[in-house]
Design a protein around this motif. Sequence first.
Motif, PDB file in Angstrom:
ATOM      1  N   VAL A 131       0.829  -1.203   0.000  1.00  0.00           N
ATOM      2  CA  VAL A 131       0.000   0.000   0.000  1.00  0.00           C
ATOM      3  C   VAL A 131       0.861   1.251   0.000  1.00  0.00           C
ATOM      4  N   VAL A 132       1.912   1.265   0.809  1.00  0.00           N
ATOM      5  CA  VAL A 132       2.814   2.416   0.837  1.00  0.00           C
ATOM      6  C   VAL A 132       3.467   2.622  -0.532  1.00  0.00           C
ATOM      7  N   GLY A 133       3.919   1.529  -1.145  1.00  0.00           N
ATOM      8  CA  GLY A 133       4.518   1.627  -2.469  1.00  0.00           C
ATOM      9  C   GLY A 133       3.533   2.178  -3.491  1.00  0.00           C
ATOM     10  N   PHE A 134       2.281   1.745  -3.425  1.00  0.00           N
ATOM     11  CA  PHE A 134       1.255   2.247  -4.338  1.00  0.00           C
ATOM     12  C   PHE A 134       1.045   3.746  -4.132  1.00  0.00           C
ATOM     13  N   ARG A 135       1.044   4.183  -2.884  1.00  0.00           N
ATOM     14  CA  ARG A 135       0.840   5.604  -2.610  1.00  0.00           C
ATOM     15  C   ARG A 135       1.987   6.447  -3.151  1.00  0.00           C
ATOM     16  N   TYR A 136       3.209   5.959  -3.018  1.00  0.00           N
ATOM     17  CA  TYR A 136       4.345   6.694  -3.578  1.00  0.00           C
ATOM     18  C   TYR A 136       4.268   6.752  -5.103  1.00  0.00           C
ATOM     19  N   GLU A 137       3.837   5.644  -5.704  1.00  0.00           N
ATOM     20  CA  GLU A 137       3.713   5.615  -7.163  1.00  0.00           C
ATOM     21  C   GLU A 137       2.717   6.660  -7.656  1.00  0.00           C
ATOM     22  N   GLN A 138       1.639   6.834  -6.902  1.00  0.00           N
ATOM     23  CA  GLN A 138       0.567   7.728  -7.329  1.00  0.00           C
ATOM     24  C   GLN A 138       0.734   9.154  -6.825  1.00  0.00           C
ATOM     25  N   LEU A 139       1.836   9.429  -6.130  1.00  0.00           N
ATOM     26  CA  LEU A 139       2.014  10.729  -5.475  1.00  0.00           C
ATOM     27  C   LEU A 139       1.957  11.882  -6.465  1.00  0.00           C
ATOM     28  N   LEU A 140       2.582  11.733  -7.613  1.00  0.00           N
ATOM     29  CA  LEU A 140       2.702  12.836  -8.559  1.00  0.00           C
ATOM     30  C   LEU A 140       1.664  12.784  -9.672  1.00  0.00           C
ATOM     31  N   PHE A 141       0.595  12.058  -9.427  1.00  0.00           N
ATOM     32  CA  PHE A 141      -0.473  11.968 -10.413  1.00  0.00           C
ATOM     33  C   PHE A 141      -1.777  12.464  -9.807  1.00  0.00           C
ATOM     34  N   ASN A 142      -2.490  13.230 -10.544  1.00  0.00           N
ATOM     35  CA  ASN A 142      -3.834  13.634 -10.157  1.00  0.00           C
ATOM     36  C   ASN A 142      -4.810  12.638 -10.768  1.00  0.00           C
ATOM     37  N   ARG A 143      -5.692  12.065  -9.997  1.00  0.00           N
ATOM     38  CA  ARG A 143      -6.555  11.014 -10.503  1.00  0.00           C
ATOM     39  C   ARG A 143      -7.587  11.551 -11.495  1.00  0.00           C
ATOM     40  N   ASN A 144      -7.821  12.822 -11.470  1.00  0.00           N
ATOM     41  CA  ASN A 144      -8.800  13.382 -12.403  1.00  0.00           C
ATOM     42  C   ASN A 144      -8.176  13.781 -13.735  1.00  0.00           C
TER      43      ASN A 144
END
Length: 392
Positions: free
Chosen positions: A214-227
């Motif tokens: 979960v932590v790794g997934f959060r770091y991966e998505q840190l610089l992306f806006n989901r919208n």
Amino acid sequence: MEDTWNHYYNILFKISSITGAWPYLKLRTKIFRVTLRTTITLTILIPQLAYQFKCKKDMQCTFKAMTAYLLSFIAMLKVYTIQSNTRTIKNFIQHLLGYWKELQTSEEYEIMKSYAENSRRFSLVYTIYCFIAVIVFVLMSLIPYALDIVLPLNESRPFLPPYQGYYYFVDMQDYFFETISHGIVAWTVTVAGLVVHDCMFVTFVEHVCSMFAVVGFRYEQLLFNRNEEMKDVNNSSEISHKKIAFFVHTHREALKYAQLLENTFTTPFAIQMLIVTIEMSISLLQIAQGNEDTLEALRYIFYVFGQLIHLFFLSFEGQKLIDHSLQIRDKIYNSCWYSASIKLQKLIIFVMMKSLQPSFLSAGKIYILSLKSFTTVLQTSMSYLTVLTSMQ
């Protein structure tokens, strides 16, 4: 939350409650069940030790006895490892249940579900396998008796005891069916303690691995806006810094629980590895010498196979923890870290540096549980086998 618990962890709850290992049982109930289980285990362990003393200087007899009572020792060790770490077990269970509430997205929930499903699958398969194996092992003693009825010879076939034991006041052959009945009940109760320990261990390791995932997934998505796909968030630097601080906290929490696992199980695992190595060496010696009849040799083969499965699962979970703790740096590197501000990049570097050192589980701080070490144990067992063979 209750449905989640019932689906993924109900097997662990039931088997640990029945054996008295569940930390939230009433004290009186817990003491009664643990005492009863220990007493039943002693009813086979004491005759096994008596058989050992009966052997005196007969090495062949001694090796036979050792394969029996060493397994009982491992089961007892596992039982009291759980009992002596009740506070730690409670801590893990509370955190496991609370962590589901901290999940922020459906993707994180799916990650957590996959690891919880691994725990559930292991608990179910391992429990069924162990109980079937021990019942089949004991009931193999009926085969000579059945063959004497179906295909009688001029003389009775050699007696195959349910397990190697010596009773001063009872002849196992005269009380054959009583001995088998006792063996099934006693070995089932004894193996239940082993099952609870291993299922709890795997569940906790899978939980820590899910935290790393979960932590790794959060770091991966840190610089992306989901919208908006691939949108840089430099304009919201303060929000990114808060996210990084939160991710660092959850990462440190995963590291803390990984270290807690190591501190809890390292000493018991050291004793277990020593016993397992000796057991496999002696069993392989019995098979290699060919002094036993076919059924007895088949028992030793099953015994070695069971030990290999047991050791492989421990090593596999250890390897899984190592891999997940190291994957944090890879997931950070695969993200768009280059789109972040210089200040944010410096913070991320510190996280990556922390991930360079893997979390691991060890036996006595010497033997690291991993697939590589699994092969090392096999090589060591073969070395001991060579030494034992030369002593014959």
